[in-house]
Structure formats: structure tokens, C-alpha cells
Write a protein that holds these residues in place. Structure first.
Motif, PDB file in Angstrom:
ATOM      1  N   GLY A  37       0.830  -1.136   0.032  1.00  0.00           N
ATOM      2  CA  GLY A  37       0.079  -0.086   0.102  1.00  0.00           C
ATOM      3  C   GLY A  37       0.830   1.262   0.010  1.00  0.00           C
ATOM      4  O   GLY A  37       1.348   1.469   0.734  1.00  0.00           O
ATOM      5  N   ALA A  38       0.806   1.876  -1.157  1.00  0.00           N
ATOM      6  CA  ALA A  38       1.559   3.150  -1.022  1.00  0.00           C
ATOM      7  C   ALA A  38       1.083   4.208  -0.057  1.00  0.00           C
ATOM      8  O   ALA A  38       0.056   4.477   0.139  1.00  0.00           O
ATOM      9  CB  ALA A  38       1.718   3.920  -2.643  1.00  0.00           C
ATOM     10  N   LYS A  39       2.044   5.104   0.335  1.00  0.00           N
ATOM     11  CA  LYS A  39       1.818   5.956   1.602  1.00  0.00           C
ATOM     12  C   LYS A  39       1.553   7.298   0.974  1.00  0.00           C
ATOM     13  O   LYS A  39       2.515   7.871   0.460  1.00  0.00           O
ATOM     14  CB  LYS A  39       2.749   5.957   2.576  1.00  0.00           C
ATOM     15  N   LYS A  40       0.519   7.992   0.786  1.00  0.00           N
ATOM     16  CA  LYS A  40       0.282   9.382   0.563  1.00  0.00           C
ATOM     17  C   LYS A  40       0.819  10.314   1.715  1.00  0.00           C
ATOM     18  O   LYS A  40       0.653  10.248   2.979  1.00  0.00           O
ATOM     19  CB  LYS A  40      -1.279   9.554   0.444  1.00  0.00           C
ATOM     20  N   ILE A  41       1.692  11.191   1.107  1.00  0.00           N
ATOM     21  CA  ILE A  41       2.406  12.183   1.983  1.00  0.00           C
ATOM     22  C   ILE A  41       1.855  13.641   1.624  1.00  0.00           C
ATOM     23  O   ILE A  41       2.450  14.624   2.448  1.00  0.00           O
ATOM     24  CB  ILE A  41       3.841  11.972   1.857  1.00  0.00           C
ATOM     25  N   GLY A  42       1.248  13.837   0.733  1.00  0.00           N
ATOM     26  CA  GLY A  42       0.881  15.282   0.452  1.00  0.00           C
ATOM     27  C   GLY A  42       0.351  15.645  -0.874  1.00  0.00           C
ATOM     28  O   GLY A  42       0.071  14.530  -1.747  1.00  0.00           O
ATOM     29  N   SER A  43       0.216  16.602  -1.165  1.00  0.00           N
ATOM     30  CA  SER A  43      -0.365  17.058  -2.641  1.00  0.00           C
ATOM     31  C   SER A  43       0.409  18.458  -2.932  1.00  0.00           C
ATOM     32  O   SER A  43       0.695  19.262  -2.012  1.00  0.00           O
ATOM     33  CB  SER A  43      -1.848  17.249  -2.419  1.00  0.00           C
ATOM     34  N   LEU A  44       0.342  18.719  -4.277  1.00  0.00           N
ATOM     35  CA  LEU A  44       1.023  19.775  -4.699  1.00  0.00           C
ATOM     36  C   LEU A  44      -0.144  20.627  -5.850  1.00  0.00           C
ATOM     37  O   LEU A  44      -0.574  19.794  -6.529  1.00  0.00           O
ATOM     38  CB  LEU A  44       2.314  19.718  -5.725  1.00  0.00           C
ATOM     39  N   ALA A  45      -0.387  21.699  -5.794  1.00  0.00           N
ATOM     40  CA  ALA A  45      -1.520  22.372  -6.469  1.00  0.00           C
ATOM     41  C   ALA A  45      -0.860  23.149  -7.662  1.00  0.00           C
ATOM     42  O   ALA A  45      -0.510  24.412  -7.909  1.00  0.00           O
ATOM     43  CB  ALA A  45      -2.269  23.574  -5.427  1.00  0.00           C
TER      44      ALA A  45
END
Length: 259
Positions: A162-170
Motif C-alpha cells: 500500500g503506497a503511503k500518501k504524504i501530500g499534494s501539490l497544487a
């Protein structure tokens, strides 16, 4: 996000074997690239003039949808993770050991997105990805979120599928390629927005904390009608990009100067 200018200082047509170039990385001063879905499982070394130096096939694997490549400790890691309609359950990263005339498979790392619970056909799936970097002993995937025009960052590891989501870039576009230089602490992304306008995004002093939110510098690429798919950092002010063949451009390698 702030806008900046750039200049295309070199541009070369790639050979016909690379009309669907989709990934790019520098390893020991050599540029390595590959094609995307349904093409041969092979890596191509090219010169800085776009000439084909060698082709090395990987006969024990397949190219379902190779989308990016990065270098890790002298090896190459290929991202077979293209997932245009959210239907794939066989995403993986493939690490290979390069030698003079062969590529030995070192490891295959399967992964999935824990947030995904539906695998039917989806035109606007948020679980498609085309960017891969190695940073801080991690492999990080950058998604193409068609709903929000953001890119989500996921750590992929051998320890957990399961890949771990660490954030997002707008970023305001769909990300198609990524590269990171540890010495410069510099992240570069390629992407396209409305009317297929091609962009570069540069984040300096990048790290995985993503806090505070990093400053994103956007560059508009003057390559109307191109389809930029990959990027490799040369130094703090210069990068390589490759673009697939389109109706308006041949497949190309270009050197960009950031201003």
C-alpha cells in the motif's frame, strides 16, 4: 505559484524507435529513456544530441505502461504504473542493474493506492501516475489528478504494497514526468494544462515534509503541440526534456535554460 521564463537552447529529433519516449534519467552522464504502453520492454541510451547509443531489451519482463525512470545507487528503477482509466491492479516499480550490454532485474516492487476501492472504468481517475523520483532513501510517485489538477505524492516501498500518501501539490495541471537532484535539493516536474499547454515546475529546497507549503515556480514551455513526457536535471539552471511524437512535432530531446 509564480511564473518564470525559460529558453530552449538545444533541440534534437529522436530516432523513430523512440517516438513514444516517456521517461528520462541521467546515470553516469548517460541519458536513459524508454517508450510507454504496449511498446517493447527495452531501455535506450541516447547522446546529448538525441542519437541512439544502445538499446537493451529486458526479455523477462513486459512494458504494460512504463511512465518514468529514475537512478538509485547506480541502478535504474522503471515505473510501470500508467493507469489512464483506473482499472489496473498490477502497478509496480522495476529495479534493474545496468551493465555494458544487459539489464539484470534486481527487484520488482508491486504497489497499490489504499484510497482506491473501485477498479471499474473511470475517465477522471485520480489513481494514474507518470512521475517518479528517488529522495531521502524513498521512491516517490507523482499522480495525475484529473479532477483537481493537483498531483498527489505517494511513497512506494518493499515493506508495504500500500503506497503511503504524504501530500499534494497544487500545480494546476496534469503531471507527466519528474526528477529530483539531491545535491541541489531541487525537484522538477513536467505537465500539461488546458489546450495542452506544456509546463515545467521547479521547487528548490524540496523535501518530503511539504510543510510549510513549498514555493512552486512555473515555466511555460514554448512547444505548442508537443507532448512533454519526461525530465532530467543537468544543473541548477539547465534540464533535459523529451516529448513524444505528435502531429506537430517529431519525438524530441530539448535542453532548457531556466531564467
Amino acid at each position: 505559484m509564480s511564473a518564470h521564463s525559460q529558453e530552449i537552447i538545444e533541440k534534437y529529433t529522436l530516432p523513430s524507435a523512440l517516438e513514444e519516449t516517456s521517461g528520462l534519467t541521467l546515470l553516469n552522464s548517460t541519458l536513459w529513456t524508454h517508450n510507454d504502453s504496449d511498446n517493447e520492454a527495452a531501455l535506450y541510451a541516447i547522446s546529448t544530441k538525441g542519437a541512439l547509443l544502445k538499446k537493451i531489451a529486458l526479455p523477462t519482463t513486459s512494458n504494460i505502461d512504463w511512465e518514468d525512470i529514475t537512478a538509485v545507487s547506480g541502478n535504474l528503477v522503471i515505473a510501470d504504473m500508467g493507469n489512464n482509466f483506473g482499472t489496473r491492479k498490477n502497478l509496480y516499480l522495476l529495479e534493474v542493474i545496468p551493465s555494458e550490454n544487459s539489464m539484470e532485474v534486481f527487484d520488482s516492487i508491486p504497489f497499490h493506492y489504499p484510497e482506491q476501492n473501485y477498479y471499474g472504468f473511470q475517465l477522471n481517475t485520480p489513481f494514474d501516475a507518470e512521475g517518479l523520483i528517488a529522495i531521502e532513501n524513498n521512491l516517490v510517485v507523482f499522480t495525475k489528478n484529473r479532477k483537481t489538477q493537483t498531483t498527489e505524492l505517494y511513497i512506494v516501498s518493499c515493506e508495504n504494497e500500500g503506497a503511503k500518501k504524504i501530500g499534494s501539490l497544487a500545480v494546476g495541471s496534469l503531471i507527466t514526468g519528474a526528477d529530483y537532484n539531491a545535491e541541489l535539493k531541487m525537484l522538477v516536474l513536467t505537465g500539461y494544462g488546458k489546450n495542452f499547454q506544456q509546463y515545467l515546475y521547479v521547487i528548490r529546497d524540496f523535501n518530503l515534509s511539504l510543510s510549510p507549503k513549498p514555493k512552486i515556480n512555473q515555466f511555460i514551455l514554448e512547444l505548442k503541440g508537443a507532448q512533454v513526457e519526461a525530465v532530467a536535471i543537468i544543473d541548477s539552471q539547465h534540464i533535459w526534456i523529451t516529448s513524444e511524437k505528435t502531429s506537430k512535432h517529431p519525438a524530441l530531446l530539448a535542453k532548457i535554460k531556466l531564467e
